[in-house]
Design an enzyme around this catalytic site. Structure first.
Site: not given
Ligand code: G6P
Length: 648
Positions: A66, A643, A41, A525, A139-140, A544, A528, A113, A521
């Site tokens: 975050r 992020k 967070c 994009k 945070n953690g 295949h 997400e 988050w 990539e």
């Protein structure tokens, strides 16, 4: 008031130890990830003379990237600590605070988050001790929180209000509190295992904030008659450009007019002031509807800056942060590039470039896989970590594993002073500026340039390129920013395609050679930010398996930028078209033939095959952006994502 003390004496309860069958284990060795609330967070804190509520809101708004499941603040309003915290976006908190107008000049704030434990008002931070005299943001993850919680419940009954690991810290500090908050925090962290950036305030000591860092980012902002803490620089840029980067296991005591940093042994440590030179505007939207579009448009500058800051007057690459000599390079017999998400996709291009230019074998791995697969590493291994934030836990853990086994560590990082950069032997900073949107764009293209520069530098140092070859690559690289501008100046067609295709629920991205990396990539994009299922696959692999999923109108984005693979891609496009697919191709200007086989073609300016990824990704970013907008998605803050992923 300390609720725990008496009960402990009464019940004679001992502090919980890590034991297996009665054998005491050293604390550090046990790092089992317990299922609890793990967060990654944003934290912010202020002590000074100004009203704290707007400062916390401003700081949190810059940290929302975050995490944005919930947000909260604790403000000392003179007589008591008022905690206000709400599930949902920060705007909800902001509205409540405006209405209530809580006064106070000391406070802490948090944006969360959640990965475990539902987002809810009560699981939001700040958390408090039983009496509400101590408030804390974290945070953690506290890995041994279950044990600590059980023990605290045993001696005092269950006064826990949330399911979080973080709340345990508030109770633990309360347990040790005897009128000295700093001392209580030291004693509490001695019992805690895991990662944490915490900020603590106490009603009975209204003149201080205590903050601690262990494996979660923490900075201190230095003001006049005011001081700050935060997870990240942008949170404080409106107020100060003078910062201290706090190191692991350091404890900070902030008062209105002083900052003391202590080490584990409670000794004062000296720290140099970091003067942040980048523009505060860099973290603002500047008229764009979304950060993502702003950041897409900043790519010419990011690429230009990343490149030109590494060139001397003659245009030769000078990599100040990289001290690898010719002798060092000769010893290196293997390179691992390790990263997560978009940075991993930049690594795929890096592998291609280093093998091609410098002729050194490169393995590329996802950090969460690398760290558990016991890869062969010795002192002749070069480990390259790629990370925008420099704080991604898996990347950091992989780096440490490689370092422990003797590898030399080179990192390509965007955030100056981040954990990855600090733990590396050599650092190559990308000059993207702060990236706010969760979907990475400018970090990716600047990582690509960095990869090319590192690869070319290695090739030149090893004598693997002729002067002419080297000059050709450099000239082409220098021309890239203008070519990106050209794509950005002509996005109408891409927007129209997005408007026509936004209803798809399944999309495939295909390519060959280095185009496969870009396909990954492009696909990421799209998924997400628009929540459309998408997959990237090497075009040669289609038959295949995946081609079984190709049916009428299935959207396929085909990258066909590689001259030597062009004909093969045309065949692959024909294969899928024959099964009804609708193909949007990305090709170099001038390759008209592709118009005959694809439904639509997006052209990118011509460049060398090796360098096309920096150009071909741009239309894919824009395509995803407009699809997400058309679907009404929250472009900058996609659901379930964050992020900076500082949890496993
Ligand atoms: C998250 C972000 C991605 C990013 C990845 C790695 O998933 O949403 O955009 O690519 O983490 O982050 P890093 O900071 O290490 O590049």
């Amino acid at each position: 008031m300390n609720l725990y003390k008496d009960k402990q004496i009464r019940k004679g309860s001992k502090f919980p130890q890590n034991t297996i069958r009665g054998i005491l284990l050293p604390k550090i060795k046990i790092r089992i990830l317990l299922r609890g609330e793990h967060n990654m967070c944003g934290v912010v804190g202020y002590i000074g003379e100004k009203q704290v509520a707007p400062i916390l809101i401003e700081g949190l708004s810059k940290l929302e990237y975050r995490g944005y499941d919930s947000a909260g603040v604790a403000i000392l309003d003179g007589t008591e600590i008022k905690v206000r915290k709400y599930k949902g976006r920060m705007s909800i908190l902001e509205e409540h605070l405006k209405e209530e107008n809580i006064k106070g000049t000391l406070g802490i704030g948090h944006t969360r988050w959640a990965t475990h434990g539902e987002p809810s008002d009560r699981n939001s931070h700040p958390h408090t001790n039983c009496s509400g005299s101590i408030a804390l943001i974290h945070n953690g993850i506290i890995e041994n929180y279950m044990k600590l919680k059980e023990w605290l419940i045993e001696i005092n009954g269950d006064h826990f209000k949330s399911e979080t690991d973080s709340e345990v810290i508030a109770h633990l500090i309360d347990y040790f509190y005897e009128g000295d908050l700093l001392d209580a925090v030291y004693k509490a962290i001695d019992k805690m295992e895991g990662a944490y950036a915490i900020g603590v305030i106490c009603k009975d000591e209204p003149d201080k904030i205590i903050a601690v860092r262990k494996d979660s980012p923490l900075i201190v902002g230095i003001g006049e008659n005011e001081n700050f803490i935060a997870s990240d620089i942008p949170a404080l840029l409106k107020y100060t450009r003078n910062m201290y980067l706090i190191e692991n296991d350091e404890v900070v005591l902030l008062t209105k007019d002083g900052i003391k940093i202590f080490n584990e042994l409670r000794q004062i440590v000296k720290r140099e002031v970091l003067k942040v030179t980048w523009d505060a505007q860099a973290a603002e939207k500047e008229g764009y509807t979304h950060f993502m579009m702003k950041e897409i448009n900043e790519q010419p500058k990011g690429v230009h800056d990343t490149l030109h800051r590494r060139l001397d007057k003659e245009g030769n690459i000078v990599l100040d942060g990289i001290k690898i000599t010719k002798e060092d390079l000769e010893k290196i017999n293997k390179i691992y590039i390790v990263a997560c998400g978009t940075a991993y996709h930049a690594g795929l291009v890096g592998k291609y470039a280093i093998e091609k230019f410098a002729k050194i074998p490169v393995e590329i791995d996802i950090a969460s896989e690398f760290r558990y697969r016991d890869p062969f590493i010795d002192e002749n291994t070069l480990f390259i970590a790629v990370s925008q934030s420099g704080e991604t836990l898996d990347t950091l853990a992989a780096l440490r594993e490689a370092k422990r086994k003797g590898a030399r560590i080179l990192s390509i990082v965007n955030v100056v002073g981040s954990s990855v950069s600090r733990e590396s032997d050599d650092v190559f900073y990308t000059w993207a500026g702060p990236e706010i949107a969760v979907a990475s764009t400018k970090a990716y293209t600047t990582q690509l340039v960095s990869m090319y520069l590192v690869a070319l530098h290695m090739a030149v140092t090893k004598g693997m390129l002729t002067d002419v070859q080297y000059k050709t690559y450099m000239e082409e690289l220098k021309a890239i920013p203008e070519k990106i501008k050209k794509i950005l100046g002509n996005t109408e067609k891409i927007q129209q395609l997005a408007d026509a295709q936004f209803n798809n629920e399944n999309v495939f991205y295909i390519g060959r050679g280095v185009d496969v990396a870009v396909a990954y990539e492009g696909s990421l994009k799209l998924k997400e930010i628009s929540y459309i299922h998408s997959e990237a696959i090497a075009a040669g692999e289609l038959k295949h398996g995946t081609i079984a999923l190709v049916e009428q109108d299935r959207l396929i984005v085909a990258l066909a930028t590689q001259d030597k693979l062009y004909d093969k891609m045309l065949s692959n496009i024909q294969e899928v078209r024959a099964r009804g697919a609708y193909v949007i191709a990305v090709a170099k200007e001038g390759n008209k033939e592709i118009e005959k086989v694809a439904d639509k073609v997006i052209y990118i300016p011509d460049t060398l095959d090796e360098l096309t990824p920096i150009l071909s990704v741009i239309p894919l970013q824009i395509f995803s952006y407009y699809i997400a907008v058309a679907r009404g998605c929250d472009v900058d803050k996609p659901k379930n994502l964050a992020k900076s992923v500082t949890v496993e």
